[in-house]
Each structure stands twice: as C-alpha cells, then as structure tokens.
Design a protein around this motif. Structure first.
Motif, PDB file in Angstrom:
ATOM      1  N   UNK A   7      -2.908  13.303  -4.482  1.00 12.18           N
ATOM      2  CA  UNK A   7      -3.954  12.276  -4.500  1.00 12.18           C
ATOM      3  C   UNK A   7      -4.930  12.461  -3.353  1.00 12.18           C
ATOM      4  N   UNK A   8      -6.039  11.774  -3.471  1.00  6.19           N
ATOM      5  CA  UNK A   8      -7.020  11.677  -2.393  1.00  6.19           C
ATOM      6  C   UNK A   8      -7.124  10.198  -2.053  1.00  6.19           C
ATOM      7  N   UNK A   9      -7.025   9.864  -0.751  1.00  7.48           N
ATOM      8  CA  UNK A   9      -7.002   8.462  -0.338  1.00  7.48           C
ATOM      9  C   UNK A   9      -8.337   8.010   0.232  1.00  7.48           C
ATOM     10  N   UNK A  10      -8.749   6.820  -0.189  1.00 13.31           N
ATOM     11  CA  UNK A  10     -10.016   6.229   0.255  1.00 13.31           C
ATOM     12  C   UNK A  10      -9.716   4.898   0.931  1.00 13.31           C
ATOM     13  N   UNK A  29      -8.432   3.806 -14.360  1.00 14.02           N
ATOM     14  CA  UNK A  29      -7.504   2.696 -14.589  1.00 14.02           C
ATOM     15  C   UNK A  29      -6.414   2.680 -13.523  1.00 14.02           C
ATOM     16  N   UNK A  30      -5.853   1.498 -13.310  1.00 11.65           N
ATOM     17  CA  UNK A  30      -4.807   1.339 -12.301  1.00 11.65           C
ATOM     18  C   UNK A  30      -3.479   1.827 -12.870  1.00 11.65           C
ATOM     19  N   UNK A  31      -2.874   2.826 -12.201  1.00 11.52           N
ATOM     20  CA  UNK A  31      -1.568   3.327 -12.620  1.00 11.52           C
ATOM     21  C   UNK A  31      -0.452   2.592 -11.887  1.00 11.52           C
ATOM     22  N   UNK A  32      -0.769   2.071 -10.685  1.00 15.00           N
ATOM     23  CA  UNK A  32       0.286   1.524  -9.836  1.00 15.00           C
ATOM     24  C   UNK A  32      -0.370   0.734  -8.701  1.00 15.00           C
ATOM     25  N   UNK A  33       0.277  -0.346  -8.316  1.00 18.21           N
ATOM     26  CA  UNK A  33      -0.171  -1.109  -7.133  1.00 18.21           C
ATOM     27  C   UNK A  33       1.046  -1.480  -6.311  1.00 18.21           C
ATOM     28  N   UNK A  34       0.931  -1.494  -4.988  1.00 14.93           N
ATOM     29  CA  UNK A  34       2.032  -1.975  -4.158  1.00 14.93           C
ATOM     30  C   UNK A  34       1.539  -2.345  -2.771  1.00 14.93           C
ATOM     31  N   UNK A  35       2.397  -3.059  -2.053  1.00 13.15           N
ATOM     32  CA  UNK A  35       2.176  -3.342  -0.636  1.00 13.15           C
ATOM     33  C   UNK A  35       3.202  -2.529   0.136  1.00 13.15           C
ATOM     34  N   UNK A  36       2.736  -1.781   1.137  1.00 10.33           N
ATOM     35  CA  UNK A  36       3.646  -1.034   2.016  1.00 10.33           C
ATOM     36  C   UNK A  36       3.500  -1.632   3.411  1.00 10.33           C
ATOM     37  N   UNK A  37       4.439  -2.530   3.757  1.00  9.89           N
ATOM     38  CA  UNK A  37       4.353  -3.259   5.039  1.00  9.89           C
ATOM     39  C   UNK A  37       4.390  -2.307   6.218  1.00  9.89           C
ATOM     40  N   UNK A  43      -2.226  -1.133  -1.608  1.00  9.76           N
ATOM     41  CA  UNK A  43      -2.794   0.082  -2.179  1.00  9.76           C
ATOM     42  C   UNK A  43      -2.720   0.098  -3.694  1.00  9.76           C
ATOM     43  N   UNK A  44      -3.596   0.897  -4.276  1.00 16.12           N
ATOM     44  CA  UNK A  44      -3.587   1.110  -5.726  1.00 16.12           C
ATOM     45  C   UNK A  44      -3.783   2.585  -6.006  1.00 16.12           C
ATOM     46  N   UNK A  45      -3.058   3.080  -7.021  1.00 12.28           N
ATOM     47  CA  UNK A  45      -3.234   4.447  -7.506  1.00 12.28           C
ATOM     48  C   UNK A  45      -4.038   4.374  -8.805  1.00 12.28           C
ATOM     49  N   UNK A  46      -5.124   5.134  -8.870  1.00 10.04           N
ATOM     50  CA  UNK A  46      -5.988   5.121 -10.054  1.00 10.04           C
ATOM     51  C   UNK A  46      -5.961   6.485 -10.729  1.00 10.04           C
ATOM     52  N   UNK A  47      -6.168   6.464 -12.055  1.00  8.80           N
ATOM     53  CA  UNK A  47      -6.226   7.734 -12.786  1.00  8.80           C
ATOM     54  C   UNK A  47      -7.264   7.630 -13.898  1.00  8.80           C
ATOM     55  N   UNK A  48      -7.661   8.812 -14.384  1.00 11.81           N
ATOM     56  CA  UNK A  48      -8.540   8.847 -15.555  1.00 11.81           C
ATOM     57  C   UNK A  48      -7.713   8.490 -16.782  1.00 11.81           C
ATOM     58  N   UNK A  56      -4.110  14.223 -10.903  1.00 15.82           N
ATOM     59  CA  UNK A  56      -4.321  13.941  -9.485  1.00 15.82           C
ATOM     60  C   UNK A  56      -4.898  12.529  -9.413  1.00 15.82           C
ATOM     61  N   UNK A  57      -4.362  11.709  -8.521  1.00 11.54           N
ATOM     62  CA  UNK A  57      -4.783  10.315  -8.487  1.00 11.54           C
ATOM     63  C   UNK A  57      -5.736  10.032  -7.327  1.00 11.54           C
ATOM     64  N   UNK A  58      -6.412   8.924  -7.457  1.00 15.45           N
ATOM     65  CA  UNK A  58      -7.215   8.376  -6.361  1.00 15.45           C
ATOM     66  C   UNK A  58      -6.430   7.195  -5.802  1.00 15.45           C
ATOM     67  N   UNK A  59      -6.215   7.207  -4.485  1.00 16.76           N
ATOM     68  CA  UNK A  59      -5.467   6.120  -3.844  1.00 16.76           C
ATOM     69  C   UNK A  59      -6.455   5.254  -3.065  1.00 16.76           C
ATOM     70  N   UNK A  60      -6.508   3.995  -3.425  1.00 20.69           N
ATOM     71  CA  UNK A  60      -7.343   3.050  -2.675  1.00 20.69           C
ATOM     72  C   UNK A  60      -6.446   2.339  -1.671  1.00 20.69           C
ATOM     73  N   UNK A  61      -6.868   2.309  -0.413  1.00 18.02           N
ATOM     74  CA  UNK A  61      -6.042   1.795   0.686  1.00 18.02           C
ATOM     75  C   UNK A  61      -6.798   0.684   1.416  1.00 18.02           C
ATOM     76  N   UNK A  62      -6.253  -0.528   1.358  1.00 18.02           N
ATOM     77  CA  UNK A  62      -6.854  -1.653   2.081  1.00 18.02           C
ATOM     78  C   UNK A  62      -5.884  -2.103   3.173  1.00 18.02           C
ATOM     79  N   UNK A  63      -6.400  -2.458   4.343  1.00 17.77           N
ATOM     80  CA  UNK A  63      -5.516  -2.795   5.465  1.00 17.77           C
ATOM     81  C   UNK A  63      -4.907  -4.184   5.340  1.00 17.77           C
ATOM     82  N   UNK A  64      -3.628  -4.306   5.760  1.00 16.97           N
ATOM     83  CA  UNK A  64      -3.010  -5.632   5.890  1.00 16.97           C
ATOM     84  C   UNK A  64      -3.298  -6.214   7.263  1.00 16.97           C
ATOM     85  N   UNK A  65      -3.563  -5.326   8.233  1.00 16.28           N
ATOM     86  CA  UNK A  65      -3.751  -5.748   9.633  1.00 16.28           C
ATOM     87  C   UNK A  65      -4.835  -4.875  10.276  1.00 16.28           C
TER      88      UNK A  65
END
Ligand code: CMX
Length: 144
Positions: A7-10, A29-37, A43-48, A56-65
């Motif tokens: 994957x490539x992370x953004x 489309x969203x293949x998977x979502x989770x929180x990694x404390x 984060x979310x994994x996206x695919x065509x 190969x997926x696109x990983x969207x990464x948003x901060x918890x802190x």
C-alpha cells in the motif's frame, strides 16, 4: 524478499472526508477500516472496484492525537504521501537483513499493523527520503 507493493499511505486530517474524496473522484471503495491505538491512527484501506485480493491499496491515515506519527507529520508537512509499504513474507528476516546492510529499522521487534499484520519501518533518512514500511500479512489474511 519484497513480494508486492502492499500500500501507499496518505496522511489526512479528516478520515471520513478523505474517504468521500477518493470515492467521489476516483471511485475507490473502502476495503477495511480500523483504529490502531498504539500507532495513534484511525485508518482506512481503499481499493479499486473489482480488485479484491490482488490489489495494491491506498491507506488513509488520520491522527488520534497530535503527538502521534501522523499528527506530527501533518503539523510539519501537511496532508500528503507519508509512506510506501512493501509486502514481505517474513518481516523479522527482512528487518535483520536490512539492519545487516546498515539501514536503521525503527523498531527492535515488529509491531502490530493493519489487520493484525506485523510491521517495521526503515528510517526515511536511510531510504532516499521515503518512510518505507515492511508488512508481513497475518497468516489468515494472505492477500494483505
Ligand atoms: N516521510 C519522509 N520523511 C519523513 C517522514 C515521512 N513520513 N517523517 C519524518 N520525515 C523526515 C523529517 O522531515 C525529518 O527530516 P529533516 O531532519 O530533514 O527535517 C526527519 O525525517 C526526522 O523527522 P523528525 O521530525 O525528527 O521525526 P518524527 O518525530 O517526525 O518521526 C518517524 C519520524 C519516521 C520516526 C515517525 O514518523 C515514525 O515513527 N513513523 C513510523 C510509524 C508511523 O508512521 N505510524 C503511522 C502509520 C501506521 C501504519 O502504517 O499502520
């Protein structure tokens, strides 16, 4: 030992807004979502569409802190490409081999990544300015 580009992370400030952006403009489309404390991310994994299992997926990464890796990245660089992740069959062996070659691995031992994968990272200063993640997929989730 690299078997695929996993994957490539953004880094993004708002996960839901970023998912919607990639759906509306690129049809991903969203293949998977989770929180990694431990990593401090939502984060979310996206695919065509129609590529499940091979993509190969696109990983969207948003901060918890703010003091998480993604929080610091956003503060310093703003939203954008944060990491390139290679899939490997054995993250411990891959990390040891790279250490032997003089590259700095961020973790002494692999940590838990997306979907119970095992991950380590190469310091961006030792990889041409790119934060490289090594991902060993969970055994019950061979595609990722
Ligand atoms: N890509 C490229 N370069 C980067 C970078 C990135 N993602 N993050 C930091 N850098 C650069 C910085 O710009 C800095 O360069 P300069 O010294 O030239 O300014 C240098 O690396 C050191 O950066 P820093 O600010 O001192 O260090 P940070 O505290 O920001 O930590 C890093 C950087 C890579 C050690 C940290 O982000 C980290 O531990 N990352 C691994 C974990 C992670 O990324 N988790 C989130 C994703 C979780 C997942 O994938 O599941």
């Amino acid at each position: 030992f690299v078997t695929a580009i996993d994957h490539v992370g953004i880094a993004v400030p708002d996960l839901d807004a970023a998912i919607e952006f990639h759906r509306a403009h690129f049809g991903l489309e969203v293949a998977h979502e989770e929180v990694n404390e431990e990593q401090g991310v939502r984060e979310a994994m996206l695919r065509a569409p129609g590529t499940a299992g091979t993509e190969t997926q696109i990983q969207l990464l948003a901060p918890l802190r703010d003091d998480s890796a993604i929080g610091k990245f956003l503060a310093k660089s703003g939203p954008g490409l944060q990491q390139l992740a290679y899939r490997v069959s054995d993250v411990d062996a891959a990390s040891a081999a790279l250490r032997e070659q003089g590259l700095r691995l961020l973790y002494e031992a692999a940590k838990r990544g997306t979907s119970n994968s095992r991950v380590n990272f190469i310091h961006p200063k030792d990889a041409g300015g790119v934060l490289v993640e090594l991902v060993e997929p969970a055994k019950d989730n061979a595609a990722h």
